[in-house]
Design a protein around this motif. Sequence first.
Motif, PDB file in Angstrom:
ATOM      1  N   PHE A 128      -1.942  -4.946  -7.068  1.00  0.00           N
ATOM      2  CA  PHE A 128      -2.918  -3.861  -7.163  1.00  0.00           C
ATOM      3  C   PHE A 128      -2.217  -2.514  -7.101  1.00  0.00           C
ATOM      4  O   PHE A 128      -1.073  -2.406  -6.653  1.00  0.00           O
ATOM      5  N   ILE A 129      -2.931  -1.517  -7.585  1.00  0.00           N
ATOM      6  CA  ILE A 129      -2.462  -0.136  -7.625  1.00  0.00           C
ATOM      7  C   ILE A 129      -3.472   0.720  -6.868  1.00  0.00           C
ATOM      8  O   ILE A 129      -4.686   0.537  -7.019  1.00  0.00           O
ATOM      9  N   GLN A 130      -2.978   1.632  -6.062  1.00  0.00           N
ATOM     10  CA  GLN A 130      -3.842   2.527  -5.306  1.00  0.00           C
ATOM     11  C   GLN A 130      -3.950   3.889  -5.999  1.00  0.00           C
ATOM     12  O   GLN A 130      -2.931   4.520  -6.305  1.00  0.00           O
ATOM     13  N   ILE A 131      -5.188   4.314  -6.238  1.00  0.00           N
ATOM     14  CA  ILE A 131      -5.451   5.700  -6.653  1.00  0.00           C
ATOM     15  C   ILE A 131      -6.410   6.274  -5.619  1.00  0.00           C
ATOM     16  O   ILE A 131      -7.636   6.234  -5.780  1.00  0.00           O
ATOM     17  N   PRO A 132      -5.896   6.799  -4.508  1.00  0.00           N
ATOM     18  CA  PRO A 132      -6.759   7.288  -3.433  1.00  0.00           C
ATOM     19  C   PRO A 132      -7.430   8.603  -3.795  1.00  0.00           C
ATOM     20  O   PRO A 132      -6.804   9.498  -4.382  1.00  0.00           O
ATOM     21  N   THR A 133      -8.714   8.708  -3.427  1.00  0.00           N
ATOM     22  CA  THR A 133      -9.488   9.893  -3.779  1.00  0.00           C
ATOM     23  C   THR A 133      -9.854  10.737  -2.559  1.00  0.00           C
ATOM     24  O   THR A 133     -10.628  11.696  -2.689  1.00  0.00           O
ATOM     25  N   THR A 134      -9.326  10.389  -1.387  1.00  0.00           N
ATOM     26  CA  THR A 134      -9.514  11.224  -0.202  1.00  0.00           C
ATOM     27  C   THR A 134      -8.148  11.584   0.364  1.00  0.00           C
ATOM     28  O   THR A 134      -7.165  10.843   0.182  1.00  0.00           O
ATOM     29  N   LEU A 135      -8.091  12.694   1.057  1.00  0.00           N
ATOM     30  CA  LEU A 135      -6.841  13.109   1.674  1.00  0.00           C
ATOM     31  C   LEU A 135      -6.394  12.079   2.710  1.00  0.00           C
ATOM     32  O   LEU A 135      -5.206  11.767   2.810  1.00  0.00           O
ATOM     33  N   LEU A 136      -7.341  11.534   3.462  1.00  0.00           N
ATOM     34  CA  LEU A 136      -7.012  10.534   4.469  1.00  0.00           C
ATOM     35  C   LEU A 136      -6.340   9.328   3.834  1.00  0.00           C
ATOM     36  O   LEU A 136      -5.311   8.840   4.319  1.00  0.00           O
ATOM     37  N   ALA A 137      -6.885   8.834   2.752  1.00  0.00           N
ATOM     38  CA  ALA A 137      -6.291   7.672   2.092  1.00  0.00           C
ATOM     39  C   ALA A 137      -4.944   8.009   1.472  1.00  0.00           C
ATOM     40  O   ALA A 137      -4.029   7.176   1.467  1.00  0.00           O
ATOM     41  N   GLN A 138      -4.797   9.216   0.950  1.00  0.00           N
ATOM     42  CA  GLN A 138      -3.520   9.578   0.326  1.00  0.00           C
ATOM     43  C   GLN A 138      -2.371   9.558   1.329  1.00  0.00           C
ATOM     44  O   GLN A 138      -1.280   9.086   1.014  1.00  0.00           O
ATOM     45  N   VAL A 139      -2.620  10.073   2.528  1.00  0.00           N
ATOM     46  CA  VAL A 139      -1.509  10.193   3.482  1.00  0.00           C
ATOM     47  C   VAL A 139      -1.421   9.014   4.442  1.00  0.00           C
ATOM     48  O   VAL A 139      -0.466   8.915   5.204  1.00  0.00           O
ATOM     49  N   ASP A 140      -2.403   8.104   4.390  1.00  0.00           N
ATOM     50  CA  ASP A 140      -2.402   7.022   5.375  1.00  0.00           C
ATOM     51  C   ASP A 140      -2.579   5.657   4.740  1.00  0.00           C
ATOM     52  O   ASP A 140      -1.616   4.959   4.463  1.00  0.00           O
ATOM     53  N   SER A 141      -3.810   5.260   4.466  1.00  0.00           N
ATOM     54  CA  SER A 141      -4.071   3.845   4.172  1.00  0.00           C
ATOM     55  C   SER A 141      -3.533   3.372   2.830  1.00  0.00           C
ATOM     56  O   SER A 141      -3.306   2.174   2.640  1.00  0.00           O
ATOM     57  N   SER A 142      -3.316   4.274   1.870  1.00  0.00           N
ATOM     58  CA  SER A 142      -2.848   3.828   0.551  1.00  0.00           C
ATOM     59  C   SER A 142      -1.379   3.433   0.556  1.00  0.00           C
ATOM     60  O   SER A 142      -0.914   2.753  -0.363  1.00  0.00           O
ATOM     61  N   VAL A 143      -0.642   3.843   1.576  1.00  0.00           N
ATOM     62  CA  VAL A 143       0.795   3.583   1.649  1.00  0.00           C
ATOM     63  C   VAL A 143       1.063   2.618   2.806  1.00  0.00           C
ATOM     64  O   VAL A 143       0.621   2.863   3.924  1.00  0.00           O
ATOM     65  N   GLY A 144       1.770   1.539   2.519  1.00  0.00           N
ATOM     66  CA  GLY A 144       2.170   0.653   3.614  1.00  0.00           C
ATOM     67  C   GLY A 144       1.684  -0.768   3.534  1.00  0.00           C
ATOM     68  O   GLY A 144       2.191  -1.637   4.251  1.00  0.00           O
ATOM     69  N   GLY A 145       0.684  -1.043   2.698  1.00  0.00           N
ATOM     70  CA  GLY A 145       0.315  -2.426   2.455  1.00  0.00           C
ATOM     71  C   GLY A 145      -0.604  -3.076   3.469  1.00  0.00           C
ATOM     72  O   GLY A 145      -0.827  -4.286   3.405  1.00  0.00           O
ATOM     73  N   LYS A 146      -1.154  -2.315   4.423  1.00  0.00           N
ATOM     74  CA  LYS A 146      -2.103  -2.908   5.358  1.00  0.00           C
ATOM     75  C   LYS A 146      -3.483  -2.959   4.704  1.00  0.00           C
ATOM     76  O   LYS A 146      -4.029  -1.934   4.311  1.00  0.00           O
ATOM     77  N   THR A 147      -4.033  -4.166   4.571  1.00  0.00           N
ATOM     78  CA  THR A 147      -5.346  -4.340   3.971  1.00  0.00           C
ATOM     79  C   THR A 147      -6.253  -5.025   4.986  1.00  0.00           C
ATOM     80  O   THR A 147      -5.778  -5.588   5.968  1.00  0.00           O
ATOM     81  N   GLY A 148      -7.562  -4.984   4.762  1.00  0.00           N
ATOM     82  CA  GLY A 148      -8.405  -5.689   5.702  1.00  0.00           C
ATOM     83  C   GLY A 148      -9.863  -5.311   5.634  1.00  0.00           C
ATOM     84  O   GLY A 148     -10.273  -4.404   4.899  1.00  0.00           O
ATOM     85  N   ILE A 149     -10.632  -6.029   6.437  1.00  0.00           N
ATOM     86  CA  ILE A 149     -12.053  -5.771   6.590  1.00  0.00           C
ATOM     87  C   ILE A 149     -12.383  -5.734   8.076  1.00  0.00           C
ATOM     88  O   ILE A 149     -11.589  -6.155   8.924  1.00  0.00           O
ATOM     89  N   ASN A 150     -13.559  -5.235   8.381  1.00  0.00           N
ATOM     90  CA  ASN A 150     -14.035  -5.209   9.756  1.00  0.00           C
ATOM     91  C   ASN A 150     -14.796  -6.496  10.068  1.00  0.00           C
ATOM     92  O   ASN A 150     -15.414  -7.095   9.185  1.00  0.00           O
ATOM     93  N   THR A 151     -14.749  -6.919  11.310  1.00  0.00           N
ATOM     94  CA  THR A 151     -15.489  -8.096  11.751  1.00  0.00           C
ATOM     95  C   THR A 151     -16.316  -7.729  12.982  1.00  0.00           C
ATOM     96  O   THR A 151     -16.223  -6.610  13.495  1.00  0.00           O
TER      97      THR A 151
END
Length: 366
Positions: A128-151
């Motif tokens: 997959f490829i990340q195209i983050p559309t929020t500043l938070l996602a650009q500097v944090d969650s889009s980089v590093g490969g951590k994926t997941g859901i809430n339980t």
Amino acid sequence: MSEILTVPVGLGDRSYDVLVGPGALDAALERLPAFFPRGRAILVTDRNVAEQHLGPVSEKLGSIGLKTQPVIVEPGETAKSWDGLRHVVDALLDLNIERSECVIALGGGVVGDLTGFAASITKRGVDFIQIPTTLLAQVDSSVGGKTGINTDHGKNFAGTFHQPRLVIADMDLLATLPRREQLAGYAEIVKAALIGDAPLFDALEADGAGVMEGEALSRAVAAAIAFKARIVAEDEREGGVRALLNLGHTFGHAFEAEAPKTAIRHGEAVAAGLGLAFAYSAHRGLCPAADADRVADHLKTVGLPHGATSLAHTSWDASRLIARMRDDKKNQDGRITLILARRIGDAFIDRETDEADLTRFVESQL
């Protein structure tokens, strides 16, 4: 087109680039056909992002001969669920995705986390490829490969490590972002500086409220991504130094879990957590009180919370917050693990927290 910064994430045969700057998507177009051998791009996004960005992004992809096939999810954290995961996986299978194809995640952290998790388990793993559309996602969650859901047990308690093939942090996509969302993302930039880049914090502090504008913000985003890329390259699966990236998050996740839904943003909770992590470090005699004051002052200057009482929701119960902190994924041997600091730019992992002392401190902050 402004200069595009390329930040490499060095992970051997799973290395990838993060393209940063206004116009980064245009700069990436020549790279993209290699990821889509069937001439189509399956793109996961949420309904709100689709209204703003799906048309223009699809047009750009069409200019290089790629047909976009969108998968739309509902906006918000509720999409990061077992039902949301099933919806995306079923959509990928309905489209008969092949393992040679990539999926695009177009959206904020929720879309990126959900899409990455779905990609990691569909047919035992597609890219997959990340195209983050929020500043938070650009500097944090889009980089590093951590994926997941809430339980039901907590935020991001089910997931995988699944690195993207490319991250496109196009700052032009932030133009439609409300100010509150931009500020929430800025908390992660401050976090990077506080963990291990004191000169970056000095620069952010010098820019003051102006750090959220133009070239100052572009420089800050690039510096934060480069910092995270170095940490991820050293410790991909959070077995050591990568845990430092959770500075502010043990407090922050507790606030998120206890607040009414939509009352506070993730970045706001992290900002409050950063202030508390430094205040608690000073309380323990680990960090100069002057450093804790500088952190709180900068957060206030840019318009972010710096503690529990400055969040939009202020009705907290210390015992419930501590209970949430006991559930944190970093904990070991039944003890709460915190990321604390010796000074600005020198964070460390503390596994010796005295819960009674922490409880008294939290009570004092409410």
